[in-house]
Design an enzyme around this catalytic site. Structure first.
Site, PDB file in Angstrom:
ATOM      1  N   TRP A  58       0.980  -1.258   0.030  1.00 44.44           N
ATOM      2  CA  TRP A  58       0.110  -0.102  -0.043  1.00 44.44           C
ATOM      3  C   TRP A  58       0.807   1.081  -0.003  1.00 44.44           C
ATOM      4  O   TRP A  58       1.833   1.366   0.813  1.00 44.44           O
ATOM      5  CB  TRP A  58      -0.815  -0.055   1.253  1.00 44.44           C
ATOM      6  CG  TRP A  58      -1.860   1.291   1.420  1.00 44.44           C
ATOM      7  CD1 TRP A  58      -2.798   1.501   0.681  1.00 44.44           C
ATOM      8  CD2 TRP A  58      -1.457   2.569   2.339  1.00 44.44           C
ATOM      9  NE1 TRP A  58      -3.220   2.856   1.164  1.00 44.44           N
ATOM     10  CE2 TRP A  58      -2.259   3.282   1.945  1.00 44.44           C
ATOM     11  CE3 TRP A  58      -0.396   2.696   3.163  1.00 44.44           C
ATOM     12  CZ2 TRP A  58      -2.312   4.528   2.612  1.00 44.44           C
ATOM     13  CZ3 TRP A  58      -0.318   3.979   3.654  1.00 44.44           C
ATOM     14  CH2 TRP A  58      -1.324   4.725   3.620  1.00 44.44           C
TER      15      TRP A  58
ATOM     16  N   ASP B  68     -15.224  12.751  -2.358  1.00 46.79           N
ATOM     17  CA  ASP B  68     -14.792  11.187  -1.951  1.00 46.79           C
ATOM     18  C   ASP B  68     -15.663  10.804  -0.852  1.00 46.79           C
ATOM     19  O   ASP B  68     -16.727  10.897  -0.758  1.00 46.79           O
ATOM     20  CB  ASP B  68     -13.456  11.387  -1.662  1.00 46.79           C
ATOM     21  CG  ASP B  68     -12.529  10.181  -1.883  1.00 46.79           C
ATOM     22  OD1 ASP B  68     -12.641   9.289  -1.131  1.00 46.79           O
ATOM     23  OD2 ASP B  68     -11.736  10.204  -2.996  1.00 46.79           O
ATOM     24  N   ASP B  69     -15.094   9.717  -0.323  1.00 46.33           N
ATOM     25  CA  ASP B  69     -15.704   8.942   0.908  1.00 46.33           C
ATOM     26  C   ASP B  69     -16.426   9.861   1.854  1.00 46.33           C
ATOM     27  O   ASP B  69     -15.706  10.785   2.434  1.00 46.33           O
ATOM     28  CB  ASP B  69     -14.625   8.091   1.380  1.00 46.33           C
ATOM     29  CG  ASP B  69     -15.119   7.039   2.478  1.00 46.33           C
ATOM     30  OD1 ASP B  69     -16.231   7.018   2.680  1.00 46.33           O
ATOM     31  OD2 ASP B  69     -14.263   6.230   3.129  1.00 46.33           O
TER      32      ASP B  69
ATOM     33  N   ARG C 145     -10.075  -2.574   8.079  1.00 48.44           N
ATOM     34  CA  ARG C 145     -10.587  -0.945   8.125  1.00 48.44           C
ATOM     35  C   ARG C 145     -12.181  -1.069   8.352  1.00 48.44           C
ATOM     36  O   ARG C 145     -12.969  -0.511   7.940  1.00 48.44           O
ATOM     37  CB  ARG C 145     -10.369  -0.703   6.538  1.00 48.44           C
ATOM     38  CG  ARG C 145     -10.238   0.937   6.572  1.00 48.44           C
ATOM     39  CD  ARG C 145     -10.631   1.441   5.117  1.00 48.44           C
ATOM     40  NE  ARG C 145     -10.043   2.824   5.277  1.00 48.44           N
ATOM     41  CZ  ARG C 145     -10.497   3.791   4.406  1.00 48.44           C
ATOM     42  NH1 ARG C 145     -11.344   3.469   3.466  1.00 48.44           N
ATOM     43  NH2 ARG C 145     -10.289   5.057   4.283  1.00 48.44           N
TER      44      ARG C 145
ATOM     45  N   LYS D 215     -15.623   7.168  -8.981  1.00 46.54           N
ATOM     46  CA  LYS D 215     -14.189   6.530  -8.395  1.00 46.54           C
ATOM     47  C   LYS D 215     -14.866   5.254  -7.712  1.00 46.54           C
ATOM     48  O   LYS D 215     -15.441   5.502  -6.908  1.00 46.54           O
ATOM     49  CB  LYS D 215     -13.619   7.657  -7.448  1.00 46.54           C
ATOM     50  CG  LYS D 215     -12.434   6.896  -6.787  1.00 46.54           C
ATOM     51  CD  LYS D 215     -11.693   8.183  -5.961  1.00 46.54           C
ATOM     52  CE  LYS D 215     -10.811   7.737  -5.321  1.00 46.54           C
ATOM     53  NZ  LYS D 215      -9.996   8.724  -4.280  1.00 46.54           N
ATOM     54  N   TRP D 216     -14.469   4.250  -8.161  1.00 43.23           N
ATOM     55  CA  TRP D 216     -14.731   2.811  -7.693  1.00 43.23           C
ATOM     56  C   TRP D 216     -13.563   2.195  -6.869  1.00 43.23           C
ATOM     57  O   TRP D 216     -12.677   1.752  -7.289  1.00 43.23           O
ATOM     58  CB  TRP D 216     -14.914   1.905  -8.999  1.00 43.23           C
ATOM     59  CG  TRP D 216     -15.773   0.635  -8.472  1.00 43.23           C
ATOM     60  CD1 TRP D 216     -14.833  -0.582  -7.969  1.00 43.23           C
ATOM     61  CD2 TRP D 216     -16.814   0.239  -8.928  1.00 43.23           C
ATOM     62  NE1 TRP D 216     -15.712  -1.425  -7.820  1.00 43.23           N
ATOM     63  CE2 TRP D 216     -17.057  -1.373  -8.483  1.00 43.23           C
ATOM     64  CE3 TRP D 216     -18.021   0.791  -9.660  1.00 43.23           C
ATOM     65  CZ2 TRP D 216     -17.897  -1.934  -8.681  1.00 43.23           C
ATOM     66  CZ3 TRP D 216     -19.100  -0.037  -9.767  1.00 43.23           C
ATOM     67  CH2 TRP D 216     -19.111  -1.368  -9.200  1.00 43.23           C
ATOM     68  N   ASP D 217     -13.903   2.338  -5.803  1.00 43.97           N
ATOM     69  CA  ASP D 217     -12.872   1.905  -4.675  1.00 43.97           C
ATOM     70  C   ASP D 217     -12.999   0.376  -4.083  1.00 43.97           C
ATOM     71  O   ASP D 217     -13.962   0.029  -4.089  1.00 43.97           O
ATOM     72  CB  ASP D 217     -12.794   2.867  -3.457  1.00 43.97           C
ATOM     73  CG  ASP D 217     -11.253   3.191  -2.932  1.00 43.97           C
ATOM     74  OD1 ASP D 217     -10.525   2.275  -2.974  1.00 43.97           O
ATOM     75  OD2 ASP D 217     -11.207   4.179  -2.138  1.00 43.97           O
TER      76      ASP D 217
ATOM     77  N   ASN E  76     -11.199  -1.250  -0.681  1.00 42.10           N
ATOM     78  CA  ASN E  76     -10.272  -1.023   0.450  1.00 42.10           C
ATOM     79  C   ASN E  76      -9.734  -2.018   1.236  1.00 42.10           C
ATOM     80  O   ASN E  76      -9.094  -1.902   2.380  1.00 42.10           O
ATOM     81  CB  ASN E  76     -10.560   0.048   1.261  1.00 42.10           C
ATOM     82  CG  ASN E  76     -10.304   1.458   0.564  1.00 42.10           C
ATOM     83  OD1 ASN E  76      -9.212   1.529   0.006  1.00 42.10           O
ATOM     84  ND2 ASN E  76     -11.346   2.361   0.412  1.00 42.10           N
TER      85      ASN E  76
ATOM     86  N   CYS F 205      -9.988   2.243  -8.465  1.00 38.58           N
ATOM     87  CA  CYS F 205      -9.082   2.532  -7.161  1.00 38.58           C
ATOM     88  C   CYS F 205      -9.219   1.370  -6.205  1.00 38.58           C
ATOM     89  O   CYS F 205     -10.314   0.430  -6.199  1.00 38.58           O
ATOM     90  CB  CYS F 205      -9.593   3.744  -6.586  1.00 38.58           C
ATOM     91  SG  CYS F 205      -9.017   4.093  -5.079  1.00 38.58           S
TER      92      CYS F 205
ATOM     93  N   ASP G  78      -2.277   5.781  -3.235  1.00 38.40           N
ATOM     94  CA  ASP G  78      -2.435   6.653  -2.000  1.00 38.40           C
ATOM     95  C   ASP G  78      -1.301   7.580  -1.598  1.00 38.40           C
ATOM     96  O   ASP G  78      -1.443   8.280  -0.776  1.00 38.40           O
ATOM     97  CB  ASP G  78      -3.179   6.116  -0.704  1.00 38.40           C
ATOM     98  CG  ASP G  78      -4.483   5.745  -0.882  1.00 38.40           C
ATOM     99  OD1 ASP G  78      -5.312   6.211  -1.725  1.00 38.40           O
ATOM    100  OD2 ASP G  78      -5.127   4.883  -0.228  1.00 38.40           O
TER     101      ASP G  78
HETATM  102  C1  GLA Z   1      -8.799   4.915  -0.342  1.00 34.18           C
HETATM  103  C2  GLA Z   1      -8.565   5.619  -1.521  1.00 34.18           C
HETATM  104  C3  GLA Z   1      -8.577   7.000  -1.299  1.00 34.18           C
HETATM  105  C4  GLA Z   1      -9.783   7.445  -0.915  1.00 34.18           C
HETATM  106  C5  GLA Z   1      -9.889   6.795   0.595  1.00 34.18           C
HETATM  107  C6  GLA Z   1     -11.435   6.991   0.933  1.00 34.18           C
HETATM  108  O1  GLA Z   1      -7.862   4.802   0.408  1.00 34.18           O
HETATM  109  O2  GLA Z   1      -7.320   5.358  -2.233  1.00 34.18           O
HETATM  110  O3  GLA Z   1      -8.159   7.713  -2.419  1.00 34.18           O
HETATM  111  O4  GLA Z   1     -10.800   7.502  -1.611  1.00 34.18           O
HETATM  112  O5  GLA Z   1     -10.255   5.167   0.271  1.00 34.18           O
HETATM  113  O6  GLA Z   1     -11.818   6.124   2.284  1.00 34.18           O
END
Ligand code: GLA
Length: 729
Positions: free
Chosen positions: A200, A367-368, A444, A477-479, A481, A527, A549
């Site tokens: 990461w 974003d989030d 997370r 933006k499709w994340d 994590n 993402c 990130d």
């Molecule tokens: C991931 C993405 C970040 C952001 C966070 C939000 O880490 O890579 O750019 O969007 O999630 O929780």
């Protein structure tokens, strides 16, 4: 004709750009590999057959006692498990009798116009007049397995695509324990293995080591292609560098568990096998059913690793990325993640957007943190409903305000996840991906949704569609994590649970396909905690991917340099963020942050309202630069010039337009030193053209710039950089 068949000698020769590839069907019906490399003109290549020695420890196939034939040393197209070849196998099928001994023999082939497709899976595509397909049918009479080995050629590109489709033509089920997308055998082992590893915030670091007599594996078992290893490897000649020498690139169009394995044997031959990771994989195939492997792409270059990368860049940009945005210049965006993290409301976003509009930025990405009751990362994933306490007036009114300022609007999702503290979890705890009887591991504060289930995908399609249809949304933006654990879907019968990892990926593709088709105007960005799923398959759905990130410009030199090994600059999202940098604490000048980000899909990731007027002037300058240079960067030829993996003190790359009339050189000094000297030799220019170097710089011919280079010896400070635009006079 890119695909030739000599029916007398039973030899296939494939010619793709500067790449030739040949194999034959031998008298036993085995597919024997003959050649892979620079273009050659002959087809009578049987003389290349690898010598076959008789040894009782390398058995002959049944009926072969009288002839010196063993599969154990033969170079092969698609070697099988347990029938005399002890090296890595491409395929292992367990029949009803419980044995994994697999034996395939050639039955027939077809050569047809156009490129094959792989239903439900991403693959290189082309118009029928641009491509040819070779389809070889092999069969195993005992199990009834029919294996189609598919080869695709787009004549312009020095690349060959491959996949295998396995069909059960028998009357009983069998189980696929391993099915590679491609295998290539070389009659030599004087190669270095180049691959991309990381973690990461430190993705795609370049590693190059010589092959030796051993088995190596570059792989992921995480349920995604991962930060840790990328589904890519290259075999490079000992003296191959960026511009000279042969390089064989192998890239897998897949987002799940993969393995690229190499084995060098006692005869100094090298086998490379790539495909779905056989660990934690098995697939039951009932009579009449088919199974397709993901697609592998092999690229050959005799212009070093740089030539190989340029083949991948152009192929992937033009024949893998899809949709309205694939060749369009991407909008300059500002993302609020590093500006506000979870702490925002509509007024904060509008304040950023106002400054963005004033500075010429084209899109605001929220974003989030906009949904459910999410104010930190401990809740609400799965509840894709706008938090109207945070965004008073709702999404449509926010987007309208942003649009009125002249900006497009983008939004973040993490569809594949579910928080234990969410309404979705409370109503559907069974939708969590978990092996029956186990507690799901948590990462997370989130679990993974079981994407193998159609009801989960339907829910996500509806929930995401409801948001996308509720306002004028231009970007998603499709994340993703976290990685998968306890990956054995409760929705599958026990004997199919080892299908979970692959079914998860197929489920993801099917949802992405539905959404990207339903919203063709939306620009999707992939993402995964930065670049944890930066793979060719995701490029099929999202023409750009958040690279890392880690937004520190100096760290980004390595990350973007490594990423460029396979992926086109247009796919590499890169943002200017605050200084000191949030990940490393390093201070870097605004110019350098812009110069590094300028090499990709450009944007900002900071609170614009906090910028000084000098910084705002620099944003305006960068916006103008991006408009001037983006066509060159996004569709030009990319050359790596100075590796940050080999030099502490310099990193450089450049883009050259197709007509060689324009180029953009980026030079960064991560760490300076006393009496700094640097002569930077450029690449890709027309040797006889004269170029003006920078606005008021000297005029030098292409050959001078490429052979003598630029003299960049001066007093640089740590983190300084230079962006030089060259124009032919
Ligand atoms: C991931 C993405 C970040 C952001 C966070 C939000 O880490 O890579 O750019 O969007 O999630 O929780």
């Amino acid at each position: 004709m890119p695909i030739l068949y000599d029916s007398e000698a039973c030899i296939f020769r494939l010619d793709a750009g500067k790449f030739s590839y040949a194999f034959c069907v031998d008298e036993h019906g085995a597919l024997i590999h003959l050649y892979c490399g620079a273009h050659i003109s002959d087809t009578a290549l049987s003389y290349l057959k690898f010598p076959l020695w008789l040894s009782s420890f390398s058995p002959n196939p049944p009926g072969g006692e009288t002839q010196p034939f063993t599969l154990d040393s033969a170079l092969q197209e698609y070697p099988q498990n347990g029938t005399g070849d002890y090296r890595l196998a491409a395929i292992a099928i367990r029949g009803e009798n419980g044995s994994t001994a697999t034996s395939l023999r050639y039955r027939s082939h077809t050569i047809r116009k156009g490129k094959y497709t792989l239903p439900g899976m991403p693959a290189v595509y082309a118009a029928d007049n641009e491509a040819e397909t070779l389809d070889i049918l092999m069969e195993d009479p005992l199990t009834g397995a029919e294996v189609h080995l598919l080869y695709g050629i787009l004549e312009e590109y020095s690349a060959i695509t491959r996949a295998a489709v396995i069909r059960n033509a028998g009357s009983a089920p069998f189980w696929i324990e391993k099915a590679a997308s491609a295998c290539v055998d070389f009659n030599r082992m004087d190669f270095d293995l180049v691959h991309l590893y990381g973690q990461w915030a430190q993705e795609r670091q370049i590693c190059r080591t010589p092959l030796s007599h051993e088995i190596r594996s570059i792989a992921s078992k995480r349920g995604s292609s991962s930060h840790n290893h990328n589904p890519f490897a290259a075999l490079a000649g000992k003296y191959t560098d960026e511009t000279h020498g042969e390089a064989y690139g192998f890239s897998l169009i897949y987002s799940g568990n993969f393995a690229i394995e190499t084995e060098c044997d006692a005869y100094n031959s090298t086998r490379l096998v790539m495909g779905i990771n056989p660990i934690d994989f098995e697939w039951k195939l009932a009579p009449g059913e088919s199974f397709a492997t993901p697609e592998a792409v092999m690229a050959f270059s005799d212009e070093g690793l740089g030539g190989m990368s340029r083949t991948f860049h152009h192929l992937y940009r033009r024949h893998l990325c899809r949709g309205e945005w694939k060749e369009k210049i991407r909008p300059i965006l500002v993302n609020n993640w590093e500006a506000t993290y979870f702490d925002f409301d509509e007024e904060k976003l509008c304040a950023i957007a106002r400054d963005a509009a004033d500075l010429g930025i084209e899109m605001l990405v929220m974003d989030d943190g906009w949904f459910g009751k999410r104010n930190d990362d401990r809740c609400s994933l799965g509840d894709w409903v706008v938090n109207e306490q945070k965004l008073k007036g709702g999404l449509a009114s926010l987007v309208e305000r942003i649009n009125q300022m002249g900006l497009k609007f983008g939004i973040w999702f993490e569809p594949e996840m579910i928080s234990p503290d969410s309404d979705l979890f409370r109503s559907h705890p069974d939708w969590v991906l978990c092996a029956p009887g186990r507690e799901p591991s948590i990462a997370r504060t989130q679990y993974v949704l079981d994407m193998t289930r159609s009801e989960v995908r339907d829910y996500l399609f509806d929930a995401i569609s409801a948001i996308l249809s509720s306002a004028n949304i231009a970007y998603v933006k499709w994340d993703f994590n976290r990685n998968l654990t306890e990956a054995a879907s409760a929705a599958l019968p026990p004997e199919r649970r080892k299908e979970t990892f692959h079914r998860y990926v197929l489920g993801l593709y099917s949802l992405l396909e539905r959404l990207t088709s339903a919203y063709p105007h939306i620009l999707f960005e992939g993402c995964s905690g930065g670049g944890g799923r930066f793979d060719p398959a995701m490029l099929y759905y999202s023409p750009q991917i958040w690279t890392s990130d880690d937004t520190d410009a100096i760290e980004r030199c390595r990350i973007q340099y490594g990423t460029s090994m396979v992926y086109p600059p247009s796919s590499i999202s890169a943002h200017v963020s605050a200084s000191p940098n949030h990940q490393t604490g390093r201070d870097t000048s605004f110019e350098t942050r812009g110069n590094v980000a300028m090499a990709g899909a450009f944007g900002y990731e900071l609170d614009l309202t906090k910028l000084t007027s000098e910084e705002k002037a620099l944003v305006r300058k960068q916006v103008a630069q991006y408009h001037a240079y983006a066509p060159l960067v996004q569709d030009g030829d990319f050359y790596r010039l100075l590796s940050p993996f080999e030099n502490e003190n310099g990193c450089a790359w450049m883009s050259v337009s197709a007509d060689q009339n324009e180029a953009l050189v980026t030079f960064i000094v991560p760490r300076t030193r006393v009496n700094f000297t640097s002569y930077l030799r450029l690449a890709g220019l027309d040797p006889v053209k004269k170029y003006r170097v920078g606005e008021n710089g000297p005029v030098l011919s292409g050959d001078t710039l490429m052979n003598a280079g630029l003299n960049l010896s001066q007093k640089w400070k740590d983190g300084d950089s230079l962006l030089l635009h060259l124009v032919a006079e």
